[in-house]
Design an enzyme around this catalytic site. Structure first.
Site, PDB file in Angstrom:
ATOM      1  N   GLU A 141     122.444 110.292  45.512  1.00 28.07           N
ATOM      2  CA  GLU A 141     120.745 110.073  45.784  1.00 28.07           C
ATOM      3  C   GLU A 141     120.720 108.791  46.239  1.00 28.07           C
ATOM      4  O   GLU A 141     121.135 107.769  46.169  1.00 28.07           O
ATOM      5  CB  GLU A 141     120.071 110.319  44.522  1.00 28.07           C
ATOM      6  CG  GLU A 141     120.561 109.094  43.291  1.00 28.07           C
ATOM      7  CD  GLU A 141     119.712 109.723  42.060  1.00 28.07           C
ATOM      8  OE1 GLU A 141     120.226 110.691  41.431  1.00 28.07           O
ATOM      9  OE2 GLU A 141     119.041 108.868  41.694  1.00 28.07           O
ATOM     10  N   CYS A 147     116.618 102.729  48.482  1.00 23.70           N
ATOM     11  CA  CYS A 147     117.601 102.248  47.485  1.00 23.70           C
ATOM     12  C   CYS A 147     118.643 103.305  47.596  1.00 23.70           C
ATOM     13  O   CYS A 147     118.640 104.535  47.458  1.00 23.70           O
ATOM     14  CB  CYS A 147     116.903 102.743  46.113  1.00 23.70           C
ATOM     15  SG  CYS A 147     117.818 102.273  44.551  1.00 23.70           S
ATOM     16  N   CYS A 185     129.620 105.714  37.979  1.00 24.42           N
ATOM     17  CA  CYS A 185     129.829 104.309  37.749  1.00 24.42           C
ATOM     18  C   CYS A 185     130.774 104.256  36.611  1.00 24.42           C
ATOM     19  O   CYS A 185     130.404 105.002  35.580  1.00 24.42           O
ATOM     20  CB  CYS A 185     128.504 103.611  37.466  1.00 24.42           C
ATOM     21  SG  CYS A 185     128.474 101.926  37.500  1.00 24.42           S
ATOM     22  N   CYS A 239     126.942 100.828  31.415  1.00 22.48           N
ATOM     23  CA  CYS A 239     125.831 100.172  30.732  1.00 22.48           C
ATOM     24  C   CYS A 239     124.893 101.393  29.914  1.00 22.48           C
ATOM     25  O   CYS A 239     124.685 102.780  30.284  1.00 22.48           O
ATOM     26  CB  CYS A 239     124.959  99.696  31.834  1.00 22.48           C
ATOM     27  SG  CYS A 239     125.314  98.413  32.722  1.00 22.48           S
ATOM     28  N   CYS A 280     121.572 103.199  31.041  1.00 24.80           N
ATOM     29  CA  CYS A 280     121.628 103.472  32.409  1.00 24.80           C
ATOM     30  C   CYS A 280     122.035 104.998  32.530  1.00 24.80           C
ATOM     31  O   CYS A 280     123.129 105.533  32.032  1.00 24.80           O
ATOM     32  CB  CYS A 280     122.276 102.803  33.500  1.00 24.80           C
ATOM     33  SG  CYS A 280     122.669 103.304  34.897  1.00 24.80           S
ATOM     34  N   GLY A 316     125.996 103.733  41.177  1.00 24.74           N
ATOM     35  CA  GLY A 316     127.223 102.955  41.264  1.00 24.74           C
ATOM     36  C   GLY A 316     127.168 101.538  41.154  1.00 24.74           C
ATOM     37  O   GLY A 316     125.975 100.771  41.423  1.00 24.74           O
ATOM     38  N   GLU A 317     128.000 100.445  41.001  1.00 22.32           N
ATOM     39  CA  GLU A 317     128.466  99.270  41.027  1.00 22.32           C
ATOM     40  C   GLU A 317     128.908  98.959  42.579  1.00 22.32           C
ATOM     41  O   GLU A 317     130.240  99.086  42.749  1.00 22.32           O
ATOM     42  CB  GLU A 317     129.289  98.785  39.796  1.00 22.32           C
ATOM     43  CG  GLU A 317     129.626  97.486  40.091  1.00 22.32           C
ATOM     44  CD  GLU A 317     128.545  96.358  40.193  1.00 22.32           C
ATOM     45  OE1 GLU A 317     127.762  96.305  39.386  1.00 22.32           O
ATOM     46  OE2 GLU A 317     128.711  95.492  41.180  1.00 22.32           O
ATOM     47  N   SER A 375     121.883  92.220  37.474  1.00 21.77           N
ATOM     48  CA  SER A 375     121.333  92.747  36.357  1.00 21.77           C
ATOM     49  C   SER A 375     121.740  92.159  35.136  1.00 21.77           C
ATOM     50  O   SER A 375     122.888  92.024  34.668  1.00 21.77           O
ATOM     51  CB  SER A 375     121.781  94.166  36.217  1.00 21.77           C
ATOM     52  OG  SER A 375     121.370  94.950  37.701  1.00 21.77           O
ATOM     53  N   LEU A 376     120.756  91.183  34.561  1.00 19.34           N
ATOM     54  CA  LEU A 376     121.107  90.291  33.561  1.00 19.34           C
ATOM     55  C   LEU A 376     120.753  90.899  32.157  1.00 19.34           C
ATOM     56  O   LEU A 376     121.833  91.461  31.571  1.00 19.34           O
ATOM     57  CB  LEU A 376     120.081  89.289  33.606  1.00 19.34           C
ATOM     58  CG  LEU A 376     120.207  88.099  32.681  1.00 19.34           C
ATOM     59  CD1 LEU A 376     121.840  87.420  32.724  1.00 19.34           C
ATOM     60  CD2 LEU A 376     119.392  86.932  32.686  1.00 19.34           C
ATOM     61  N   ASN A 377     119.887  91.819  32.031  1.00 22.19           N
ATOM     62  CA  ASN A 377     119.397  92.593  30.933  1.00 22.19           C
ATOM     63  C   ASN A 377     119.704  92.226  29.371  1.00 22.19           C
ATOM     64  O   ASN A 377     119.805  92.919  28.548  1.00 22.19           O
ATOM     65  CB  ASN A 377     120.165  94.000  31.349  1.00 22.19           C
ATOM     66  CG  ASN A 377     119.876  94.568  32.512  1.00 22.19           C
ATOM     67  OD1 ASN A 377     118.958  94.218  33.193  1.00 22.19           O
ATOM     68  ND2 ASN A 377     120.729  95.434  33.035  1.00 22.19           N
ATOM     69  N   ASN A 394     113.129 102.728  31.591  1.00 25.55           N
ATOM     70  CA  ASN A 394     112.539 103.890  31.876  1.00 25.55           C
ATOM     71  C   ASN A 394     113.518 104.976  31.107  1.00 25.55           C
ATOM     72  O   ASN A 394     114.727 105.037  31.391  1.00 25.55           O
ATOM     73  CB  ASN A 394     112.602 104.233  33.273  1.00 25.55           C
ATOM     74  CG  ASN A 394     112.081 105.282  33.847  1.00 25.55           C
ATOM     75  OD1 ASN A 394     110.970 105.667  33.069  1.00 25.55           O
ATOM     76  ND2 ASN A 394     112.372 105.946  34.970  1.00 25.55           N
ATOM     77  N   CYS A 430     117.402 105.117  38.193  1.00 29.07           N
ATOM     78  CA  CYS A 430     118.961 105.372  38.497  1.00 29.07           C
ATOM     79  C   CYS A 430     119.814 106.453  37.922  1.00 29.07           C
ATOM     80  O   CYS A 430     119.858 106.666  36.922  1.00 29.07           O
ATOM     81  CB  CYS A 430     119.536 103.950  37.732  1.00 29.07           C
ATOM     82  SG  CYS A 430     121.402 103.656  38.152  1.00 29.07           S
TER      83      CYS A 430
HETATM   84  N1  SAH Z   1     124.984  98.984  39.239  1.00 31.66           N
HETATM   85  C1  SAH Z   1     124.090  97.795  39.913  1.00 31.66           C
HETATM   86  C2  SAH Z   1     123.235  98.677  40.912  1.00 31.66           C
HETATM   87  C3  SAH Z   1     122.655  99.879  40.449  1.00 31.66           C
HETATM   88  S1  SAH Z   1     121.589  99.805  38.908  1.00 31.66           S
HETATM   89  C4  SAH Z   1     123.566  97.010  39.023  1.00 31.66           C
HETATM   90  O1  SAH Z   1     123.672  97.298  37.542  1.00 31.66           O
HETATM   91  O2  SAH Z   1     123.107  96.056  39.212  1.00 31.66           O
HETATM   92  C5  SAH Z   1     120.161  99.225  39.455  1.00 31.66           C
HETATM   93  C6  SAH Z   1     119.002  98.575  38.542  1.00 31.66           C
HETATM   94  O3  SAH Z   1     118.529  99.672  37.662  1.00 31.66           O
HETATM   95  C7  SAH Z   1     119.911  97.661  37.550  1.00 31.66           C
HETATM   96  O4  SAH Z   1     119.069  96.246  37.540  1.00 31.66           O
HETATM   97  C8  SAH Z   1     119.681  98.234  36.235  1.00 31.66           C
HETATM   98  O5  SAH Z   1     119.816  97.361  35.324  1.00 31.66           O
HETATM   99  C9  SAH Z   1     118.332  99.142  36.339  1.00 31.66           C
HETATM  100  N2  SAH Z   1     118.468 100.276  35.487  1.00 31.66           N
HETATM  101  C10 SAH Z   1     119.434 101.292  35.030  1.00 31.66           C
HETATM  102  N3  SAH Z   1     118.974 101.989  34.390  1.00 31.66           N
HETATM  103  C11 SAH Z   1     117.679 101.967  34.063  1.00 31.66           C
HETATM  104  C12 SAH Z   1     116.461 102.364  33.186  1.00 31.66           C
HETATM  105  N4  SAH Z   1     116.691 103.613  32.610  1.00 31.66           N
HETATM  106  N5  SAH Z   1     115.170 101.814  33.143  1.00 31.66           N
HETATM  107  C13 SAH Z   1     115.274 100.619  33.993  1.00 31.66           C
HETATM  108  N6  SAH Z   1     115.881 100.067  34.696  1.00 31.66           N
HETATM  109  C14 SAH Z   1     117.285 100.656  34.705  1.00 31.66           C
HETATM  110 FE1  SF4 Z   2     126.609 101.188  36.852  1.00 31.67          FE
HETATM  111 FE2  SF4 Z   2     124.403  99.485  37.391  1.00 31.67          FE
HETATM  112 FE3  SF4 Z   2     123.852 101.780  35.930  1.00 31.67          FE
HETATM  113 FE4  SF4 Z   2     125.238  99.689  35.022  1.00 31.67          FE
HETATM  114  S1  SF4 Z   2     123.232  99.832  35.431  1.00 31.67           S
HETATM  115  S2  SF4 Z   2     126.018 101.834  34.573  1.00 31.67           S
HETATM  116  S3  SF4 Z   2     126.343  98.811  36.602  1.00 31.67           S
HETATM  117  S4  SF4 Z   2     124.714 101.710  38.100  1.00 31.67           S
END
Ligand code: SAH
Ligand code: SF4
Length: 363
Positions: free
Chosen positions: A106, A119, A126, A130, A133, A171-172, A229-231, A305, A348
């Site tokens: 997508e 995007c 992936c 995480c 995600c 994906g990463e 992506s610190l999180n 989300n 995502c």
């Molecule tokens: N894999 C890479 C890029 C794709 S994810 C990465 O992790 O950075 C893109 C962003 O979407 C990341 O910052 C991730 O933390 C965020 N993300 C993933 N799932 C989410 C969700 N359910 N709600 C909000 N942000 C989310």
């Molecule tokens: Fe992959 Fe980024 Fe989702 Fe983590 S947040 S599972 S690295 S797509």
């Protein structure tokens, strides 16, 4: 014994959108063209494909017959097949593309003020796992080829005036390092889509060796932006949502960020998905502030989300605001970024799951 080659054994043609300008010039030099001429033709071809957006080699009327027939015999130029499209009430548009092996990826178009950001995906699924995600629940199916990355932008540039590109779809990106770097080089080509390096951002979950490699590989005119992506604000907390933190803990990640050479006025973006009751306290805000100290940076606070594949809660609005205020009051640059296209499951990986669900229901 006959020596016919059956149709099935003919290798598929390479897609033209796999080639950087230099690769294409080399290919043409292989036809016996002088180096200068080969480079000139490579520029013409980029212009036809990415600016005039033709989908047929026959349309490239200023190329010699030799070049045209060589391209036709050896390369593919078919557009990426769109299979699903959805528009959110907030203007976000999601597209699902089908690849030649039937897998789907997508891309999302996100309008905001004077920008239109695309995007894009870098892998099918992936491997990073995480916990918040949706893409993670699909596992890693495969890396995308260079052309499968560049064509997401090319296809949507036919219908939209895209200003920014973020590698934040499925994906990463740094786990598909070489293909992502090549795709960046193609997207930056002046004779092609001609994006500025300031308008392209690669987002990573924190693969430290690859961040260091990117620092060496994408330099000078190819130095695009980095987002992390610190999180999480400390190791055990981050580890509980991002397994990659076990391999590359926060301090190593921050050191790689400090060592990432930034051009004047450039900053690293830190994305911080706020998970209700988990990482949304002021103590977390304080730790995040300390972590980014000394790094030219901006922090994007993204309220989680929710989706069915993950157990977390959306953070309370007051918590998000208090976290934001805490950082602003201490002169830390921070923004709240609400997920766009919530009504169409735009976070995502969610459209793909929805489509898969729709498809499986339809079968
Ligand atoms: N894999 C890479 C890029 C794709 S994810 C990465 O992790 O950075 C893109 C962003 O979407 C990341 O910052 C991730 O933390 C965020 N993300 C993933 N799932 C989410 C969700 N359910 N709600 C909000 N942000 C989310
Ligand atoms: Fe992959 Fe980024 Fe989702 Fe983590 S947040 S599972 S690295 S797509």
């Amino acid at each position: 014994m006959g020596c016919e080659v059956s149709a099935a054994s003919v290798p598929p043609k390479r897609h033209l959108c796999d080639l950087r300008m230099g690769d294409l010039a080399l290919e043409l030099a292989g036809l016996g063209l002088a180096e200068k001429k080969a480079r000139y033709h490579a520029k013409q071809i980029f212009n036809w494909v990415y600016q005039r957006k033709v989908t047929d080699f026959e349309a490239m009327t200023d190329l010699s017959k030799l070049v045209r027939s060589h391209l036709k015999e050896n390369f593919d130029l078919t557009p990426l097949g769109k299979v699903f499209e959805q528009k959110s009430v907030d203007g976000t548009q999601k597209f699902l593309f089908q690849l030649s092996d039937g897998k789907t990826i997508e891309s999302v178009l996100i309008p905001a003020q004077d920008r239109l950001t695309i995007c894009i995906s870098s892998q099918v699924g992936c491997a990073m796992g995480c916990k918040f995600c949706n893409t993670a629940s699909q596992g890693l199916m495969r890396n995308l080829e260079v052309h499968e990355i560049t064509r997401q932008v090319l296809e949507l540039s036919r219908v939209a005036n895209i200003t920014n590109i973020v590698y934040m779809g499925m994906g990463e990106p740094l786990h598909n390092f070489e293909n992502v770097c090549r795709s960046v080089e193609i997207l930056l080509s002046q004779e092609g889509l001609n994006f500025s390096k300031r308008k392209i951002t690669i987002s990573t979950s924190g693969l430290v060796p690859q961040i260091r490699k990117m620092n060496e590989r994408l330099v000078g005119p190819n130095r695009v932006n980095l987002a992390i992506s610190l999180n999480g604000s400390y190791d055990s907390q981050r580890e509980s949502v991002m397994p990659i933190n076990r391999a590359f803990p926060i301090e190593e990640l921050m050191q790689a960020c400090r060592d990432f050479e930034l051009e004047p006025h450039r900053r690293i973006t830190f994305e911080y998905v706020m998970l209700g009751g988990l990482n949304d306290n002021l103590e977390d805000a304080e730790r995040v502030m300390k972590l980014v100290e000394g790094i030219p940076s901006k922090i994007n606070l993204i309220p989680y989300n929710p989706h069915p594949a993950s157990p977390y809660d959306r953070p309370k609005e007051e918590k998000v605001e208090a976290f934001h205020r805490y950082l602003l009051d201490r002169n830390v640059s921070a923004m709240i970024r609400h997920s766009r296209g919530r009504d169409i499951l735009a976070a995502c990986g969610q459209l793909k799951s929805k489509f898969d669900e729709v498809v499986s229901v339809a079968q």
